[in-house]
Design an enzyme around this catalytic site. Structure first.
Site, PDB file in Angstrom:
ATOM      1  N   GLY A 266     -66.239 -14.461  -5.169  1.00  0.00           N
ATOM      2  CA  GLY A 266     -66.748 -13.962  -3.893  1.00  0.00           C
ATOM      3  C   GLY A 266     -67.936 -14.781  -3.429  1.00  0.00           C
ATOM      4  O   GLY A 266     -67.981 -15.987  -3.624  1.00  0.00           O
ATOM      5  N   LEU A 267     -68.891 -14.101  -2.829  1.00  0.00           N
ATOM      6  CA  LEU A 267     -70.095 -14.745  -2.296  1.00  0.00           C
ATOM      7  C   LEU A 267     -69.764 -15.885  -1.335  1.00  0.00           C
ATOM      8  O   LEU A 267     -70.341 -16.955  -1.397  1.00  0.00           O
ATOM      9  CB  LEU A 267     -70.984 -15.287  -3.435  1.00  0.00           C
ATOM     10  CG  LEU A 267     -71.695 -14.250  -4.283  1.00  0.00           C
ATOM     11  CD1 LEU A 267     -72.583 -14.945  -5.304  1.00  0.00           C
ATOM     12  CD2 LEU A 267     -72.557 -13.339  -3.426  1.00  0.00           C
ATOM     13  N   CYS A 268     -68.759 -15.653  -0.495  1.00  0.00           N
ATOM     14  CA  CYS A 268     -68.475 -16.685   0.480  1.00  0.00           C
ATOM     15  C   CYS A 268     -68.229 -16.050   1.848  1.00  0.00           C
ATOM     16  O   CYS A 268     -67.327 -16.437   2.569  1.00  0.00           O
ATOM     17  CB  CYS A 268     -67.306 -17.555   0.041  1.00  0.00           C
ATOM     18  SG  CYS A 268     -65.944 -16.644  -0.642  1.00  0.00           S
ATOM     19  N   GLY A 269     -69.033 -15.066   2.177  1.00  0.00           N
ATOM     20  CA  GLY A 269     -68.986 -14.477   3.510  1.00  0.00           C
ATOM     21  C   GLY A 269     -67.659 -13.799   3.776  1.00  0.00           C
ATOM     22  O   GLY A 269     -67.091 -13.135   2.910  1.00  0.00           O
TER      23      GLY A 269
ATOM     24  N   TYR B 293     -64.832 -15.129   4.169  1.00  0.00           N
ATOM     25  CA  TYR B 293     -63.720 -16.031   3.838  1.00  0.00           C
ATOM     26  C   TYR B 293     -62.466 -15.268   3.436  1.00  0.00           C
ATOM     27  O   TYR B 293     -61.390 -15.472   3.989  1.00  0.00           O
ATOM     28  CB  TYR B 293     -64.149 -16.973   2.726  1.00  0.00           C
ATOM     29  CG  TYR B 293     -63.079 -17.906   2.240  1.00  0.00           C
ATOM     30  CD1 TYR B 293     -62.787 -19.081   2.922  1.00  0.00           C
ATOM     31  CD2 TYR B 293     -62.352 -17.634   1.088  1.00  0.00           C
ATOM     32  CE1 TYR B 293     -61.809 -19.936   2.487  1.00  0.00           C
ATOM     33  CE2 TYR B 293     -61.363 -18.490   0.641  1.00  0.00           C
ATOM     34  CZ  TYR B 293     -61.101 -19.638   1.339  1.00  0.00           C
ATOM     35  OH  TYR B 293     -60.125 -20.493   0.898  1.00  0.00           O
TER      36      TYR B 293
END
Lengths: 135, 294
Positions: B87-90, B92
């Site tokens: 994760g940690l990709c907005g 996406y």
């Protein structure tokens, strides 16, 4: 001497690019040598070695399938994988060869696994032969 | 009101978070660079296959192949969904999955009408939780995938189409527009109707269509070439998706860093106010104590 632009391309990028005097490949129907000025041609390739002649020196590249496109002054070889002898991982190819041979003994003749192992064996043997420059 | 010590701890932890997000931003920027290079290196391969296939299709009218023609009745549709492992990709993954769900709900009434091929852990978990039919999955793909990494999943997918398990295959992925913008894209993978009809970019340059000799013959070559082409398209979409992932993560991390900066500013202000108030109060107490003695 006349030359032609030769490119060997894989999905992971270009492996060879340069002016050459002759290219010889292993097509389905047998060996095929291409000189500059050849008629446009498209043919699939089998697992085998490409021989590229440049300045009277021959360079080998191991390819696993793919196809070749020839134009009057250009040869494009597209393969799923293509390796120069220096880039071949010999230990990995050896291991693959042994694994494939073992599977061939276990699998039945008409099995899909058999065909797969056979292809794997062909690729491994091809890599080893190219890396040892036996062809 | 929070005590001085509490505020100080919060400033400290926000600073540490900022360091992490900043590092992740830089790592993503570097990975994005590499992913773009990889996508560029791959482009000539598909372009070339496409060129040859379309010149075969254009050169002779009687060439036909099951992979080039629409099937009369579409009984089952395959969806390849490319998501990320982490994760940690907005937005996406969420944006892509939302769009995929919407498409599936619109087109299909029951789970018998479609099948999913999922790349990436986030997508796999998402569809698994909703009990949707996953035919194939692959997780833990490297950041810079090689063709061999997805070779088996790609060829099995193409095989499924050839075996008429699927009558159509679509790819859902995030198309890389720029480092700060990604676009959820659906593209039709199979059947490859657009090259058969000579549509697409190639038709604008008919001069490049060559009159080839086919060895052994055009039909055999198509049979060899088309699966390769379809597989390479899957790989292309994966590379595009990877580049988007890093772009998305980079901008998500950049805004996280900016937010941390703002928060540190606010907290520092609060801290200084609280400190000032404490000093004022202390002086008041001293003055009050002194005047009480007189």
């Amino acid at each position: 001497m006349k030359t032609m632009q030769t490119n060997v391309v894989t999905p992971d990028g270009s492996v060879y690019s340069g002016e050459t005097e002759m290219v010889s490949v292993k097509a389905y129907e047998g060996e095929l040598g291409i000189l500059p000025g050849h008629l446009p041609l498209v043919t699939p390739l089998t697992v085998g070695a490409i021989r590229i002649k440049k300045d009277s020196k021959v360079e080998l590249i191991a390819v696993s399938g793919g196809f070749m496109e020839v134009r009057s002054d250009e040869v494009n070889i597209l393969a799923e994988s293509a390796e120069r002898p220096s880039n071949i991982d010999i230990t990995r190819a050896r291991a693959a060869k042994e694994r494939a041979e073992r599977r061939l003994e276990e699998a039945k003749r008409d099995n899909i696994d058999f065909k797969r192992a056979e292809m794997a064996l062909k690729r491994a043997v091809n890599r080893l032969e190219v890396s040892e420059n036996k062809m | 009101m929070a005590s001085l010590k509490d505020i100080k701890t919060r400033i400290g932890s926000t600073k540490k978070t900022k360091q992490i997000t900043k590092a992740m931003e830089m790592v993503s920027a570097a990975k994005l660079n590499r992913a773009q290079g990889k996508a560029e290196a791959f482009q000539p391969y598909t372009d070339k296959i496409r060129e040859v296939v379309s010149s075969i299709a254009a050169g002779s009218d009687d060439v036909s192949h099951p992979m080039l023609t629409d099937r009369e009745k579409v009984k089952k549709t395959g969806y390849i969904v490319i998501t990320s492992d982490r994760g940690l990709c907005g937005a996406y993954n969420s944006g892509l999955l939302r769009e995929t769900m919407r498409t599936i709900n619109k087109r299909h009434k029951s789970t018998d009408e479609y099948g999913l091929i999922v790349m990436g852990r986030v997508g796999r978990d998402f569809f698994k939780k909703r009990n949707m039919p996953i035919f194939q999955e692959i997780i833990g793909l490297p950041d810079q995938p090689d063709y061999t990494d997805i070779k088996s999943i790609a060829s099995t997918t193409v095989q499924m189409f050839e075996d008429e398990l699927f009558d159509e295959v679509y790819i859902h992925f995030n198309h890389f527009v720029s480092a700060i913008s990604q676009q959820v894209t659906e593209s039709k993978l199979l059947p490859l109707t657009d090259i058969a009809e000579g549509e697409g970019e190639e038709s604008q340059t008919p001069a490049r269509v060559m009159d080839y000799i086919y060895e052994p013959d055009a039909g055999t070559i198509l049979e060899q070439l088309l699966p390769h082409y379809a597989e390479s398209l899957i790989f292309g979409a994966l590379l595009d998706g990877k580049a988007s992932e890093f772009g998305a993560r980079m901008s998500a991390m950049r805004s996280a860093t900016d937010n941390a900066d703002n928060m540190i500013g606010e907290l520092t202000l609060k801290y200084n106010r609280a400190r000032q108030a404490a000093i004022t109060q202390e002086i008041n107490e001293i003055v009050g104590g002194a005047s009480a003695q007189n």
